[in-house]
Design an enzyme around this catalytic site. Structure first.
Site, PDB file in Angstrom:
ATOM      1  CG  HIS A  22      -1.704  -1.109   1.523  1.00  0.00           C
ATOM      2  ND1 HIS A  22      -3.050  -1.088   1.277  1.00  0.00           N
ATOM      3  CD2 HIS A  22      -1.427  -2.350   2.019  1.00  0.00           C
ATOM      4  CE1 HIS A  22      -3.571  -2.263   1.618  1.00  0.00           C
ATOM      5  NE2 HIS A  22      -2.610  -3.043   2.060  1.00  0.00           N
ATOM      6  CD  GLU A  84      -0.926   1.496   4.386  1.00  0.00           C
ATOM      7  OE1 GLU A  84      -0.549   2.324   3.531  1.00  0.00           O
ATOM      8  OE2 GLU A  84      -2.105   1.148   4.541  1.00  0.00           O
ATOM      9  CG  HIS A 124      -5.037  -1.625  -1.326  1.00  0.00           C
ATOM     10  ND1 HIS A 124      -5.372  -0.626  -0.461  1.00  0.00           N
ATOM     11  CD2 HIS A 124      -6.024  -2.565  -1.210  1.00  0.00           C
ATOM     12  CE1 HIS A 124      -6.509  -0.955   0.159  1.00  0.00           C
ATOM     13  NE2 HIS A 124      -6.921  -2.120  -0.288  1.00  0.00           N
ATOM     14  CG  ASP A 134      -3.032   2.061  -1.898  1.00  0.00           C
ATOM     15  OD1 ASP A 134      -4.204   1.886  -2.268  1.00  0.00           O
ATOM     16  OD2 ASP A 134      -2.539   1.478  -0.914  1.00  0.00           O
TER      17      ASP A 134
HETATM   18 ZN   LIG Z   1      -4.019   0.602   0.445  1.00  0.00          ZN
END
Ligand SMILES: [Zn+2]
Length: 235
Positions: A22, A84, A124, A134
């Site tokens: 992400h 992330e 993602h 993303d």
């Molecule tokens: Zn995401």
């Protein structure tokens, strides 16, 4: 490694066999605050300077993917580690090299530990194309694939593939084609980032991950679809 434990997780009911990448449009401290407000999570976040922060233990199911689909499977939180990577433009501008080196090391470690196939390192937007943009067109998929993380294509492989139907190829790769335009966008963000326009308004991008009127203007599109499907060993 720094830790900032979040309490938004539950128990896995399937083994780990995928990594979902992400991007967050904030630096890590602010991103973590937004996760706490929204009661979501990921296993790791990589800050703008490349520092890795652990948020949820790997053996727990973090809440990062939401409604998701890949190669017939749904609910990818269950079988994935979520990472992330902070990028203020949501991956529309380059990531810092320190972030990518940190991500590379982390992915290699996870792939070895859980025997994750390189085909199962996804973004993602790949698994939720109608909702998410993303990690964005500037995420260096090609570079990571050169290091065994994720797949990239060899255009010559298109000669091995007879299928020419766009929907069948996208579906064979793994995409949910319920919204075909969204799936095409996700594919292009991942494999043809040079043709994806930048949305300067990141908030708009978050709310509208793809325009409805995207027109492809590339002679290579079909061949790249075929070559990726071949590399995914799905056709
Ligand atoms: Zn995401």
């Amino acid at each position: 490694m720094r830790e900032h434990k979040l309490s938004f997780f539950d128990e896995r009911t399937a083994p780990i066999d995928a990594i979902i990448i992400h991007s967050s449009a904030f630096a890590a401290d602010k991103a973590i605050k937004t996760y706490e407000q929204a009661e979501v999570s990921a296993h790791y976040i990589i800050d703008l300077n490349g520092q890795i922060i652990r948020l949820v233990d790997e053996d727990k199911r973090a809440w990062h993917a939401g409604k998701s689909f890949w190669q017939g499977r749904t609910g990818l939180n269950n079988n994935s580690v979520g990472i992330e990577v902070c990028n203020l433009s949501l991956g529309q501008k380059a990531y810092d090299k320190r972030q990518i080196f940190a991500l590379l090391r982390l992915c290699k470690h996870l792939m070895k530990k859980y025997h994750i196939n390189k085909e199962n390192v996804l973004g993602h937007s790949d698994i939720a194309p109608s909702r998410k943009a993303d990690p964005g067109a500037c995420f260096p998929w090609q570079y990571l694939a050169q290091h065994g993380i994720g797949v990239w294509y060899d255009l010559r492989d298109c000669q091995q593939v007879k299928e020419t139907d766009e929907k069948k190829l996208l579906s064979a790769i793994g995409y949910d084609i319920t919204d075909l335009t969204a799936a095409k966008w996700a594919f292009c963000r991942h494999y043809m980032p040079q043709i994806v326009p930048v949305d300067e308004d990141v908030r708009h991008l978050i709310e509208h991950p793809y325009p409805a009127d995207f027109s492809f203007n590339s002679d290579d599109y079909l061949q790249i679809l075929q070559a990726v499907a071949y590399k995914m060993k799905k056709i």
